[in-house]
Write an enzyme that holds these catalytic residues in place. Structure first.
Site, PDB file in Angstrom:
ATOM      1  N   LYS A   1     -15.841  -9.900  -4.792  1.00  0.00           N
ATOM      2  CA  LYS A   1     -17.068  -8.606  -4.845  1.00  0.00           C
ATOM      3  C   LYS A   1     -16.561  -7.583  -5.354  1.00  0.00           C
ATOM      4  O   LYS A   1     -17.333  -6.592  -5.582  1.00  0.00           O
ATOM      5  CB  LYS A   1     -17.313  -8.842  -3.069  1.00  0.00           C
ATOM      6  CG  LYS A   1     -18.214  -7.819  -2.699  1.00  0.00           C
ATOM      7  CD  LYS A   1     -19.446  -8.535  -3.110  1.00  0.00           C
ATOM      8  CE  LYS A   1     -20.673  -7.389  -3.525  1.00  0.00           C
ATOM      9  NZ  LYS A   1     -20.814  -6.319  -2.575  1.00  0.00           N
TER      10      LYS A   1
ATOM     11  N   LYS B   1       0.832  -1.277   0.119  1.00  0.00           N
ATOM     12  CA  LYS B   1      -0.104   0.101  -0.115  1.00  0.00           C
ATOM     13  C   LYS B   1       0.791   1.409  -0.083  1.00  0.00           C
ATOM     14  O   LYS B   1       0.506   2.280  -0.804  1.00  0.00           O
ATOM     15  CB  LYS B   1      -0.967   0.102   1.131  1.00  0.00           C
ATOM     16  CG  LYS B   1      -2.091  -0.878   0.953  1.00  0.00           C
ATOM     17  CD  LYS B   1      -3.191  -0.621   2.016  1.00  0.00           C
ATOM     18  CE  LYS B   1      -4.568  -0.765   1.584  1.00  0.00           C
ATOM     19  NZ  LYS B   1      -5.018  -1.757   2.290  1.00  0.00           N
TER      20      LYS B   1
ATOM     21  N   LYS C   1     -10.061 -14.441 -10.182  1.00  0.00           N
ATOM     22  CA  LYS C   1     -10.772 -15.129  -9.121  1.00  0.00           C
ATOM     23  C   LYS C   1     -12.242 -14.444  -8.738  1.00  0.00           C
ATOM     24  O   LYS C   1     -12.241 -12.993  -9.156  1.00  0.00           O
ATOM     25  CB  LYS C   1      -9.955 -14.828  -7.848  1.00  0.00           C
ATOM     26  CG  LYS C   1      -9.256 -16.007  -7.271  1.00  0.00           C
ATOM     27  CD  LYS C   1      -8.369 -15.673  -5.903  1.00  0.00           C
ATOM     28  CE  LYS C   1      -9.003 -15.086  -4.836  1.00  0.00           C
ATOM     29  NZ  LYS C   1      -8.170 -15.444  -3.495  1.00  0.00           N
TER      30      LYS C   1
HETATM   31  P1  AMP Z   1     -11.233 -11.433   0.749  1.00  0.00           P
HETATM   32  O1  AMP Z   1     -12.705 -11.161   1.112  1.00  0.00           O
HETATM   33  O2  AMP Z   1     -10.853 -11.326  -0.386  1.00  0.00           O
HETATM   34  O3  AMP Z   1     -10.323 -11.051   1.655  1.00  0.00           O
HETATM   35  O4  AMP Z   1     -11.126 -13.099   1.240  1.00  0.00           O
HETATM   36  C1  AMP Z   1     -11.726 -13.658   2.444  1.00  0.00           C
HETATM   37  C2  AMP Z   1     -11.507 -15.437   2.475  1.00  0.00           C
HETATM   38  O5  AMP Z   1     -11.942 -15.818   1.200  1.00  0.00           O
HETATM   39  C3  AMP Z   1      -9.818 -15.464   2.099  1.00  0.00           C
HETATM   40  O6  AMP Z   1      -9.677 -16.808   2.965  1.00  0.00           O
HETATM   41  C4  AMP Z   1      -9.843 -15.668   0.757  1.00  0.00           C
HETATM   42  O7  AMP Z   1      -8.889 -16.739   0.332  1.00  0.00           O
HETATM   43  C5  AMP Z   1     -11.240 -16.522   0.393  1.00  0.00           C
HETATM   44  N1  AMP Z   1     -11.514 -16.215  -0.868  1.00  0.00           N
HETATM   45  C6  AMP Z   1     -12.007 -15.123  -1.505  1.00  0.00           C
HETATM   46  N2  AMP Z   1     -12.114 -15.028  -2.857  1.00  0.00           N
HETATM   47  C7  AMP Z   1     -12.040 -16.492  -3.130  1.00  0.00           C
HETATM   48  C8  AMP Z   1     -12.201 -17.128  -4.370  1.00  0.00           C
HETATM   49  N3  AMP Z   1     -12.750 -16.511  -5.526  1.00  0.00           N
HETATM   50  N4  AMP Z   1     -12.192 -18.507  -4.316  1.00  0.00           N
HETATM   51  C9  AMP Z   1     -11.884 -19.168  -3.109  1.00  0.00           C
HETATM   52  N5  AMP Z   1     -11.549 -18.563  -1.931  1.00  0.00           N
HETATM   53  C10 AMP Z   1     -11.790 -17.028  -1.934  1.00  0.00           C
END
Ligand code: AMP
Ligand code: TRP
Length: 327
Positions: free
Chosen positions: A195, A110, A192
């Site tokens: 959101k 960052k 991936k």
């Molecule tokens: P984040 O909101 O991106 O910080 O993700 C929160 C958790 O969800 C983390 O453990 C990520 O590894 C998992 N995660 C987020 N996006 C994906 C995805 N598309 N496929 C699998 N796991 C995900």
């Protein structure tokens, strides 16, 4: 084993989070003693809208309960309701070195790379995370690659404290999970599911309605081949097979075999049904928990009290060792 997990209450969850993070976390309680913390103090290290944060904390708790957190086995609590976290973070902040924190990739990314101006809280984020874990004498912390460095720092701080002041903390080990599921975007299977993707048809939200699910799956990108085959090189089809497999608890191969010659439309229609069948009871349970908000708040308060009793023991020990307890 005693296991600790932290979940930042910052976003509405999608199916990628569900299969990649929520389910594996909840599965741990089958074999382990789990502490599951809603990391609201970590969330505020970047700006949050207060009214939304409040809602998201409750939604996170409701979602985890709906997905199967068992409070007989697991303590699920709110970080800010256990003051020991902030207190120990201050003490550990006096043990940590500036240089160590400056080396943390998430901070460096960052500040050094993107040149953003960040809060002191964000700089201190890994110290608070160390306090979270060390307060509970945790043996293992499940971590993805992005959090591994933070866990190494946790161990380094614990080791330094123990050496300088006496044996206050157990050194936690990283628990590297077996290959976690990775769900790709429906609109673009090369990235991936996320959101923050610009196209809302990228992800299936846990709270999406049946119509939204149907529309998004219908629009999901595949390829021009008419058959369904379990070929990882066919990224779009393979991603849908992965979701189908996880949602229906069947193997990818058996689904591919069944739908091989049935056409993409039939495959997508049945996938839609499987996702709706998975999400409907979860959504109903989330709604029910949120409708009984007083109960949910009381339940979290009770859980946080359980956590407080454990955390305070370590905090008192650490304060004593540092020389802060005069009575
Ligand atoms: P984040 O909101 O991106 O910080 O993700 C929160 C958790 O969800 C983390 O453990 C990520 O590894 C998992 N995660 C987020 N996006 C994906 C995805 N598309 N496929 C699998 N796991 C995900
Ligand atoms: N930093 C973690 C994340 O971004 C959340 C978290 C906070 C955490 N405290 C923790 C994870 C302690 C494990 C242990 O996902």
């Amino acid at each position: 084993m005693k296991i600790f997990t932290g979940i930042k209450p910052t976003n509405k969850l999608h199916l990628g989070n569900y299969f990649g993070a929520l389910m594996p976390t909840i599965a741990l309680q089958e074999e382990h003693e789990v502490l599951m913390m809603i990391a609201d103090l970590h969330a505020i290290t970047v700006p949050q809208i207060p009214a939304e944060l409040k809602e998201t904390i409750l939604l996170t708790a409701a979602t985890y309960l709906a997905c199967g957190v068992d409070l007989q086995r697991t303590i699920m609590f709110q970080q800010s309701a256990v003051p020991a976290h902030s207190e120990l973070a201050w003490i550990l902040g006096s043990v940590a070195k500036m240089g160590e924190l400056e080396r943390m990739i998430q901070y460096k990314d960052k500040v050094t790379i993107k040149g953003e101006s960040v809060s002191v809280g964000l700089f201190n984020y890994p110290v608070l995370m160390a306090a979270d874990i060390l307060l509970y004498q945790i043996e293992a912390v499940p971590v993805g690659v992005d959090q591994k460095q933070h866990l190494e720092l946790t161990r380094a701080l614990a080791e330094r404290f123990n050496k300088d002041f006496g044996p206050a903390f157990l050194l936690p080990k990283p628990l590297i999970s077996k290959e976690a599921a990775k769900i790709m975007g429906l609109d673009d299977p090369s990235i991936k599911m996320s959101k923050s993707a610009p196209n809302p048809k990228n992800y299936l939200g846990l709270l999406d309605s049946a119509d939204e699910i149907a529309t998004k799956i219908k629009a999901a990108v595949t390829d021009s081949e008419p058959t369904i085959t379990a070929d990882p090189n066919r990224a779009g089809v393979y991603n849908l097979l992965t979701i189908f497999s996880l949602a229906s608890k069947r193997s990818i191969d058996s689904i591919a075999h069944e739908y091989q010659d049935q056409g993409t439309k039939k495959f997508k229609d049945d996938l839609t049904t499987a996702v709706i069948e998975l999400l409907t009871p979860i959504q109903a349970s989330i709604t029910q928990h949120l409708a009984n908000q007083t109960e949910l708040i009381e339940l979290l308060a009770e859980q946080s009290e359980r956590a407080r009793l454990i955390a305070n023991k370590t905090l008192v020990k650490a304060k004593e060792m540092v020389g802060l307890l005069i009575g």
